[in-house]
Design an enzyme around this catalytic site. Structure first.
Site, PDB file in Angstrom:
ATOM      1  CD  GLU A   1      -2.334  -2.607  -3.744  1.00 28.28           C
ATOM      2  OE1 GLU A   1      -3.545  -2.637  -3.408  1.00 28.28           O
ATOM      3  OE2 GLU A   1      -1.515  -1.837  -3.226  1.00 28.28           O
TER       4      GLU A   1
ATOM      5  CG  HIS B   1      -5.550  -2.632   0.299  1.00 28.09           C
ATOM      6  ND1 HIS B   1      -4.809  -2.227  -0.793  1.00 28.09           N
ATOM      7  CD2 HIS B   1      -5.224  -1.785   1.310  1.00 28.09           C
ATOM      8  CE1 HIS B   1      -4.063  -1.171  -0.456  1.00 28.09           C
ATOM      9  NE2 HIS B   1      -4.306  -0.901   0.808  1.00 28.09           N
TER      10      HIS B   1
ATOM     11  CB  SER C   1      -0.973  -0.027   1.185  1.00 33.46           C
ATOM     12  OG  SER C   1      -1.977   0.953   1.049  1.00 33.46           O
TER      13      SER C   1
END
Length: 335
Positions: A224, A294, A133
């Site tokens: 992502e 996630h 992330s």
């Protein structure tokens, strides 16, 4: 004790990017007894209970933990101010007894620490970096320095059996931590080999045009995201295309796009349509829906390592030959 980091040459075709070093440096495997620093370079933890869970998880893997001085701080939406978070990162890098850095969570703030890093610093103190992330900003720095880093779970999250297995394969055994993804969607068939780069799309696109921009040349681009409406996904991919970032990439591996609504007041456009459009424009093998991002069950993806994306077979296979040769050579030297 763990092995010292090692270096091996990349193939000629892998050394053409302007920011891509000729040699890949592999941090030591984090075998039982390795010492990890746990830091919060981005957002704050929700409380001591998350830190306690993180420490217990690391200890269950046989690792010893040193918690960053400011790991539990909170300053607005940061885990302490930039100076405090940066001090914890630099302390972990400079400490010769620390073998790896496991980031406690993502959120936002890691990119604000980049001015305190340099390629020379990271090459002088090679450490395994783990997280995903917002930690993409730090992965970008490790990639600039030619260091393998690990796009994997953050330390505060419960570790599922699936995620634990991949993490152990990557960091303790140095074997293929990815593999088959039978549920993935074949966007464009074919087979490609290249080094693994990328991370969170929002962070990768935000670094475009900076000295820390991710080099996609000859690479399998891993992307992502979470919580972004599909028009924003479209906008970020378009930004990267307009900047020429995708030119020369070998393939694209899309992970999960979690909680990304495809409907607005103006209409609907799906992630599938956006990803297909990109793959058709790039003419490279592309898969969508691989297990990273996630989600609870995620691969640990070793950025910088060479891998093969076989879109038709729905596999992403990490080549561990060179890394294994280094680790085996070092182990023989120790005996």
């Amino acid at each position: 004790m763990v092995a010292a980091a090692g270096t091996f040459d990349l193939p000629e075709d892998d050394a053409r990017g302007a920011h891509h070093p000729r040699s890949l440096r592999v941090p030591p495997l984090l075998t039982v007894g390795a010492r990890l620093a746990m830091i919060s370079p981005s957002g704050p933890l929700q409380g001591p209970h998350e830190l306690e869970l993180a420490v217990a998880t690391a200890e269950s893997l046989g690792w010893k933990v040193q918690v960053g001085q400011h790991a539990l701080r909170r300053t607005g939406y940061f885990a302490g101010d930039d100076a405090q978070r940066g001090d914890d990162l630099l302390a972990a890098l400079h400490d010769d007894t620390i073998d790896g850095i496991w980031c406690l969570r993502g959120g936002y703030g890691a990119a604000r620490l980049l001015p305190r890093l340099s390629v020379e610093l990271l090459q002088r103190y090679p450490k395994a970096l783990i997280g995903y992330s917002d930690i993409t900003a730090l992965h970008a720095a490790w990639q600039q320095a030619g260091l393998v880093s690990y796009h994997g779970p953050t330390a505060r999250a419960p570790l599922s059996d699936f995620s634990r297995d991949s993490l152990v394969r990557a960091l303790q055994h140095g074997t293929d931590s990815c593999g088959a993804a039978p549920e993935a969607r074949v966007v464009r068939g074919g087979r490609a080999t290249g080094r693994l780069v990328g991370g969170n799309l929002a962070l990768v696109s935000s670094l475009c045009g900076t000295p820390w921009a991710v080099d996609f040349h000859d690479a399998i681009v891993v992307l992502e995201d979470i919580g972004e409406a599909t028009y924003r996904i479209d906008r970020m991919l378009t930004q990267l295309r307009l900047a020429g970032a995708f030119e020369g990439c070998a393939g694209v591996a899309f992970g999960q796009f979690t909680d990304c609504p495809d409907t607005t007041d103006d209409g609907t456009r799906t992630i599938e349509a956006i990803v297909t459009e990109l793959a058709d424009a790039l003419h490279v093998p592309t898969l969508q829906g691989l297990p990273f991002g996630h989600i609870s069950d995620q691969w640990t993806v070793p950025f910088g390592a060479s891998a093969t994306l076989d879109a038709d077979a729905r596999t992403l296979s990490v080549s561990t030959v060179s890394m294994s040769q280094f680790h085996q050579t070092h182990q023989r030297a120790r005996i």
